[in-house]
Every structure is written in C-alpha cells, then in structure tokens.
Design an enzyme around this catalytic site. Structure first.
Site, mmCIF file in Angstrom:
data_model
loop_
_atom_site.group_PDB
_atom_site.id
_atom_site.type_symbol
_atom_site.label_atom_id
_atom_site.label_comp_id
_atom_site.label_asym_id
_atom_site.label_seq_id
_atom_site.Cartn_x
_atom_site.Cartn_y
_atom_site.Cartn_z
ATOM 1 N N HIS A 104 0.834 -1.213 0.000
ATOM 2 C CA HIS A 104 0.000 0.000 0.000
ATOM 3 C C HIS A 104 0.861 1.252 0.000
ATOM 4 C CE1 HIS A 104 -2.702 -2.994 2.288
ATOM 5 N NE2 HIS A 104 -2.836 -3.150 1.003
ATOM 6 N N ASP A 151 -6.397 5.456 0.471
ATOM 7 C CA ASP A 151 -6.420 4.192 -0.263
ATOM 8 C C ASP A 151 -7.633 3.371 0.177
ATOM 9 O OD1 ASP A 151 -5.669 2.788 2.056
ATOM 10 O OD2 ASP A 151 -3.547 2.683 1.498
ATOM 11 N N GLN A 202 13.526 -5.876 -5.869
ATOM 12 C CA GLN A 202 12.739 -6.547 -6.921
ATOM 13 C C GLN A 202 12.694 -5.791 -8.252
ATOM 14 O OE1 GLN A 202 9.156 -8.675 -5.804
ATOM 15 N NE2 GLN A 202 8.000 -7.532 -7.315
ATOM 16 N N HIS A 234 3.413 -14.086 -6.655
ATOM 17 C CA HIS A 234 2.116 -14.259 -5.982
ATOM 18 C C HIS A 234 1.038 -13.368 -6.616
ATOM 19 C CE1 HIS A 234 3.011 -10.395 -4.352
ATOM 20 N NE2 HIS A 234 2.264 -10.486 -3.273
ATOM 21 N N TRP A 256 -0.493 -6.784 -7.017
ATOM 22 C CA TRP A 256 -0.621 -5.926 -8.197
ATOM 23 C C TRP A 256 0.659 -5.134 -8.489
ATOM 24 C CZ3 TRP A 256 -3.185 -6.759 -12.213
ATOM 25 C CH2 TRP A 256 -3.355 -5.774 -13.190
ATOM 26 N N ALA A 306 -5.484 -12.296 -0.554
ATOM 27 C CA ALA A 306 -6.058 -11.010 -0.987
ATOM 28 C C ALA A 306 -6.793 -11.175 -2.322
ATOM 29 C CB ALA A 306 -4.976 -9.939 -1.033
#
Ligand SMILES: O=c1ccn([C@@H]2O[C@H](COP(=O)(O)OP(=O)(O)O[C@H]3O[C@H](CO)[C@@H](O)[C@H](O)[C@H]3O)[C@@H](O)[C@H]2O)c(=O)[nH]1
Length: 495
Positions: free
Chosen positions: A30, A128, A365, A380, A383, A403
């Site tokens: 988030h 959010d 990453q 996984h 998003w 999720a």
C-alpha cells in the site's frame, strides 16, 4: 485562491500549488503505490504533497521507501503514531483485512490531529482502499476527496458489485457452482473471489462490504492501471447501465505507478552474477512483501527449480503456519540465511550453486526484474509485482496466495495472456515438483514462453506510451487535477 494560473500580481507572487494529503494504510503493497502517486502528482502535475503513513512493523525496507521520497525532498512524509488496537476487541484469529481496517479506524484521531497542526489546510484528500472511513475528514475540511485503488479494474468491479451479490447469493460464495456475473465484466469464478468473501460470517467480510459502500462517497476513483489494459472492465465501470451508478464518479486510470529502477539498486555481487547470465535466462521467484509458503510447498518448489535446470533468483522466506482461510501468510521477514536454508532439501544450495541464488527475505525486486538477464517471474500476483513484471517485459508464473491475487492470476492468464499457472490453486493444494519443473521450463525455454514474452513486450511498449505527456495515464491525472479544481470552486461557492 488561484491554482496554477497567474493572478493579477503574478509578477511578484507565484501561483499557489494544490496541496494534496495522501493517506497510506499499513504494508509495503500500500505504501509503495501511494508514495509513487505522490511523486507523480509533484513531478508531473505541480502539486505539493504530504503523505501520511499509518505504520506497520518498522522494517528497513519501509524506511528506505520513505527515505527515497524525502531525498531529495520530493514530498513530505508524516508517520502517524502506530495505532493502539487494545480497544479494538480483535480476537487472536482476526484476519489481515480486519486488522488493517481496525488500524485505519484507530488512526483517525491521529490523522485529524496531524492535519490540524499543518501550516495550511490541504486542498484535496486521497485515501487508499482501507482509508475510506477517512473520507468524512475531507467533508469536515470542506475539500474534495478521492479513493486510490492500488490494484486493477476487475477487482474494483467485483468490490463495487459485492453489496449486490450479498443480497442475491445465498450461502458461501466459494460453494456456488456458477460464476458470478458482474455487469459488463468478465464473470468471477467462485474460487477466484477475494479473501474477505471466503467466509461471510467473518468480520473481514463486513469490513469489505463497508469499504465497497463508502467508495462512492468520494469524488472519484484513481486506479493503478492504464486505459488500454482493461478496456471492457473500465467501460463497465463508467457505463450508466452497468457499474457507473455504484462507482458514482469519474474513474481515473493513472498507472502503472511503480518504483523506478535505481541506477545503483543492485549490490555489486548480485549485479555481477546477473551480468554473467545469458539474456532472459533467469527466473525470479518472490511472493511480495508478506507472502510465504508452507514448509512442504517450499521443498517442492526447491525440487521443481532444481529439476528444471534453469537459472533462478529466489527470495526465500521462512515458511508460515496455515491461516484460517487456508492461505499462508507471514508479515514478518524473519529468519537469517542459515536458518532459512534449513527449510530447503539437503544439499540444494550446493547442487544449484552454479545456476541459482537464494536471497533471504527481501530483495531489490524492481531492479532485478529490469535486468536483461531476467526472463521470467514466479510471483504471488500482488498488483505491484504484476505491474513491475509487465513494465520489465517479463512473463509470469502466477502463484496466487491471498487477498485479490487469485483474481489477478486469472486476469493475467486468461485475459492479458502474460502468465501461466499451476492446474490447481496453490492456496488449495500443494503444487508438486514435476508440475513446477514443467511450468518453469515452459516459461523459460518453450514456445509458450516465447509467445508470452512477445505479448508482454507489446504491453511494455503500450505502458511506455501511456505514461508519456501525450499518454492516457498522464492525461487522466491531469483531468483529475482539473476536476479537483472545479470541485474546490463548487464547494467554496456552496459555502
Ligand atoms: O523482496 C521483495 C519483496 C517485495 N518487494 C516490493 O514490494 C512490493 C510488493 O507489492 P505487491 O506485489 O503488490 O504485493 P503485496 O505486498 O502482497 O501487496 C498487497 O497489496 C497489493 C496492492 O493493493 C495487492 O495487489 C496484493 O494482493 C496485496 O497482498 C512490490 O513493489 C515489490 O517490488 C521488494 O522490493 N522486494
């Protein structure tokens, strides 16, 4: 008040910038997109931005994300005090969504106080998904307020339609035999519903429905996708006959908002290793900021990687205990190198020494994915990870855990055509080494992998266009800014 245009004494005074207050719920998944939204508002659209962060566990990675936004000082980040959940009455088995919702609820007082001591009141509030209970603060301040959904349009469509499904569907969603029709969208299979829909008697389901009903109270929704990615679903969300009335406002497609590749993001050793590998030959294996596998699955994955004889980088995390909904979740990083290796088959590290790297817990990453030697991502399907893979032109093995990841995986495999996946959901059944070996070989060396790589490269080109000054995502955020100014004038007039 003048925004961005010259006032009568413009030769002396600079036009006042719009000041946006952004509120991030806990967790890297988030925080990262909220910070990126803040940066984009500042760099491309001349906003001033303050990001308020409801902290989770202080982690080095979180500190790094915040620091990267503050050096150079692109925007201000204010960390709110960690919410005290003792009064929230959460049971020991409270789900992640229930916890996040409670943390955000408890943070309201602290957020109000932090806003009150600001030198000037912000002009707009953006929260959010977990922050929808803070939308009323926008009303209290008399400013426009928006909801930023850090994931995709199909998720939003399901979320907004969920209060209707709640009335129409009897029994558990997962026990239904037919897919759920979402007006104007691809239907959702019962096994793909999001975690909060898995058990209708759980608190997290009530929180989820509440969020769905609060989103339309905002002045618009920002989505972390670009216009061409989900044409049909976006059309449904805007169509009066379909989901337009429940969305109740403009949908801004402003993505992909992801962290940029850092020139010095890869440590020397890792960079040297990657530089030595052939182009697009390395599979990157990682399960986001919190995902982890069972001990048994970890062993199968290790064998699958070894048997495939492909190169890999694996971000390894300690196995976790199975949660109530059947998924494996471990928010903590935990586990040093040696302890982690003890979960792998004996001799794995030695046998794969020439082809694989195992990195403990957390890795850079974005920088790894963008390296030319990386040619596949076992993910996984969070998003942010999904977007990072697309932007790097890397196809995926979809391994959804929790999720909304099952939904994302189906989207990637069946609509976007950039991923393959195990026959059965990994959250339901252990994926065995033989299947993993096949999937890895398929994505890395077989024709299917080449086809997907070509497709994801098309998407990459498409994304690159969307974020240019002439592109749809740039234009969408510009439009949001214009609408925001109009709302400010309307609110002022009404008072
Ligand atoms: O070793 C690591 C692991 C993760 N990341 C970064 O952390 C972020 C992880 O985000 P994401 O891939 O979205 O996963 P989650 O952290 O699991 O994200 C949560 O939030 C997302 C956005 O709402 C949802 O899509 C996910 O399902 C939900 O689990 C990405 O930017 C990664 O690049 C690293 O840099 N290094």
């Amino acid at each position: 008040m003048d925004f961005d245009h010259s006032s009568s004494n413009s030769s002396i005074e600079k036009p006042k910038k719009l000041h946006a207050a952004l509120l991030s719920s806990p967790g890297m998944g988030h925080l990262i997109p909220i910070i990126e939204l803040g940066k984009r508002l500042v760099a491309d659209h001349g906003f001033e931005v303050t990001v308020f962060v409801v902290p989770s566990q202080a982690s080095l990675a979180e500190v790094e994300i915040i620091d990267s936004a503050m050096t150079p000082m692109i925007l201000e980040v204010v960390e709110l005090p960690a919410p005290d959940l003792t009064a929230a009455g959460l049971g020991p088995n409270a789900s992640m969504v229930t916890r996040l919702a409670a943390m955000m609820r408890e943070a309201r007082l602290a957020f109000r106080s932090a806003l009150a001591v600001m030198e000037a009141r912000p002009d707009v509030l953006i929260v959010d998904l977990f922050g929808t209970e803070h939308l009323c603060i926008g009303d209290e301040l008399g400013i426009p307020k928006y909801v930023y959904i850090a994931t995709n349009a199909w998720f939003l469509a399901l979320l907004l339609h969920s209060p209707t499904l709640d009335k129409e569907v009897n029994g558990e969603y997962v026990d239904q035999t037919e897919p759920f029709n979402i007006p104007g969208c691809k239907p959702v299979r019962p096994e793909d519903v999001v975690d909060p829909m898995l058990d209708r008697s759980d608190q997290q389901y009530r929180e989820y429905l509440r969020m769905a009903s609060e989103i339309p109270m905002g002045d618009g929704i920002l989505l972390n996708v670009w216009e061409d990615l989900q044409v049909e679903t976006l059309a449904a969300l805007r169509n009066k006959e379909f989901l337009g009335p429940v969305a109740n406002g403009p949908i801004y497609t402003i993505g992909p908002l992801i962290r940029p590749v850092r020139p010095a993001g890869l440590e020397k050793e890792l960079l040297e290793w990657l530089d030595k590998q052939p182009s697009e030959s390395v599979l990157f294996v990682s399960f986001g900021s919190g995902g982890t596998l069972s001990a048994e699955q970890l062993v199968e994955l290790a064998w699958g990687l070894e048997l495939s004889r492909q190169r890999f980088i694996w971000v390894l995390r300690k196995p976790a205990v199975k949660s109530l909904d059947g998924s494996f979740f471990n928010v903590g990083k935990g586990g040093g190198g040696d302890e982690l290796l003890s979960f792998l088959p004996d001799g794995f590290e030695v046998r794969t020494r020439n082809v694989g790297l195992v990195l403990p817990s957390w890795a850079p990453q974005v920088d790894i994915l963008s390296h030319p030697s990386v040619g596949g991502f076992l993910s996984h399907c969070g998003w942010n990870s999904t977007l990072e893979s697309m932007v790097s032109g890397v196809p995926m093995i979809a391994w959804p855990l929790y999720a909304e990841q099952r939904l994302n995986a189906t989207l990637l495999v069946e609509e976007t055509g950039v991923a393959i996946r195990p026959k059965e959901l990994p959250s339901k059944k252990i994926v065995r080494r033989e299947e993993i070996e096949k999937l890895v070989r398929m994505i890395m060396v077989e024709q299917k992998g080449h086809t997907m790589r070509a497709r994801v490269k098309e998407l990459k080109t498409n994304v690159e266009k969307a974020v240019t000054k002439e592109g749809t995502s740039y234009e969408s955020l510009r439009k949001m800014k214009d609408d925001c100014k109009t709302r400010i004038h309307q609110i002022k007039k009404a008072h």
